[in-house]
Design a protein around this motif. Structure first.
Motif, PDB file in Angstrom:
ATOM      1  N   ASN A   1       0.834  -1.203   0.000  1.00 33.01           N
ATOM      2  CA  ASN A   1       0.000   0.000   0.000  1.00 33.01           C
ATOM      3  C   ASN A   1       0.875   1.263   0.000  1.00 33.01           C
ATOM      4  O   ASN A   1       0.844   2.065   0.931  1.00 33.01           O
ATOM      5  CB  ASN A   1      -0.949  -0.018   1.208  1.00 33.01           C
TER       6      ASN A   1
ATOM      7  N   TYR B   1      -2.035   5.052  -5.162  1.00 39.40           N
ATOM      8  CA  TYR B   1      -2.200   3.994  -4.151  1.00 39.40           C
ATOM      9  C   TYR B   1      -3.121   4.418  -3.009  1.00 39.40           C
ATOM     10  O   TYR B   1      -3.677   3.579  -2.310  1.00 39.40           O
ATOM     11  CB  TYR B   1      -0.825   3.595  -3.574  1.00 39.40           C
TER      12      TYR B   1
ATOM     13  N   THR C   1       0.843   3.811  -9.841  1.00 41.23           N
ATOM     14  CA  THR C   1       0.994   3.486  -8.414  1.00 41.23           C
ATOM     15  C   THR C   1       0.903   4.707  -7.492  1.00 41.23           C
ATOM     16  O   THR C   1       0.617   4.551  -6.311  1.00 41.23           O
ATOM     17  CB  THR C   1       2.313   2.742  -8.134  1.00 41.23           C
TER      18      THR C   1
ATOM     19  N   TRP D   1      -7.223   0.307  -6.110  1.00 41.60           N
ATOM     20  CA  TRP D   1      -7.244  -1.047  -5.547  1.00 41.60           C
ATOM     21  C   TRP D   1      -8.427  -1.856  -6.072  1.00 41.60           C
ATOM     22  O   TRP D   1      -8.326  -3.071  -6.286  1.00 41.60           O
ATOM     23  CB  TRP D   1      -7.243  -0.969  -4.011  1.00 41.60           C
TER      24      TRP D   1
END
Ligand SMILES: Cc1cc2nc3c(=O)[nH]c(=O)nc-3n(C[C@H](O)[C@H](O)[C@H](O)COP(=O)(O)O)c2cc1C
Length: 212
Positions: free
Chosen positions: A13, A33, A30, A39
């Protein structure tokens, strides 16, 4: 017999798990995140790709040894900042049916009782798709954040871990019998108290008397 291939994805994470610098690529996502769509999309992609599991690494603390400062880790997003992995799971479980979740949690800075409850909650919400990667941590910065000068020595940490596991197993396996929750509306009895047992533990590192 056909051979089965198990597919497991590896993430964390944070911006960069084991790929420092890749976040600067124009197509890398990313840096998102800390947003749920990132996610949720990942979970959906893995489920569609027939993955068995998503493993989330984690570490508490920042890397502050190089140059005696966290500056390099912060500048390069070297597993810093890193958010709590457990809080991602409900959202990903909600958009998947089969994907399993292996989550890293250190046992060094939280008593077994509240941690066992959080994992049990996720066990219910994911309908059994949660697993725990048991670690003891490896950064002194985490220990300092928790009020210690440095982390406990390796073998002592693992002695504590042995006892921690004994306690959480007692909480998970020894407190509620499988059929304790009657949910009987007609008699207005939710739980049969005779099927819920107190967990007692007196050890070197942990002491408790609790219903889990
Ligand atoms: C596949 C794999 C994943 C790991 N993931 C983590 C992690 O996410 N967080 C962590 O603190 N340690 C992680 N570790 C490190 C272990 O906690 C442990 O420190 C390491 O295996 C060395 O063992 P030792 O502590 O007994 O020397 C991982 C180890 C392996 C093999």
């Amino acid at each position: 017999m056909k051979k089965e291939v198990r597919l497991n994805a590896f993430a964390m994470n944070c911006v960069a798990h084991q790929s420092p610098g890749l976040w600067t690529h124009p197509r890398d996502r990313t840096a998102e995140y800390n947003r749920l769509p990132y996610w949720i999309d990942l979970a959906r992609t893995l489920e569609r790709g027939r993955f068995d599991g998503l493993f989330l690494a984690d570490v508490l603390g920042v890397y502050d040894v190089f140059g005696s400062s966290p500056d390099a880790a912060l500048r390069n997003a070297t597993q810093t900042p890193v958010n709590d992995p457990l809080l991602l799971i409900s959202a990903m479980a909600a958009v998947t049916e089969n994907l399993g979740f292996g989550v890293t949690c250190t046992l060094s800075y939280e008593p077994p009782y509240p941690f066992a409850r959080r994992m049990s909650t996720l066990d219910h919400l994911t309908e059994g798709r949660i697993g725990w990667n048991v670690v003891t941590g490896y950064l002194d910065s985490a220990a300092r954040g928790a009020g210690k000068d440095k982390q406990t020595a390796h073998d002592d940490r693992y002695d504590v871990a042995d006892e921690y596991m004994e306690v959480v197993y007692k909480l998970w396996e020894g407190s509620w019998e499988d059929d304790a929750a009657l949910r009987d509306r007609a008699r207005a009895i939710f739980v049969d108290p005779s099927k819920v047992h107190r967990v007692r533990h007196e050890g070197k590192n942990y002491r408790l008397d609790a219903i889990h």
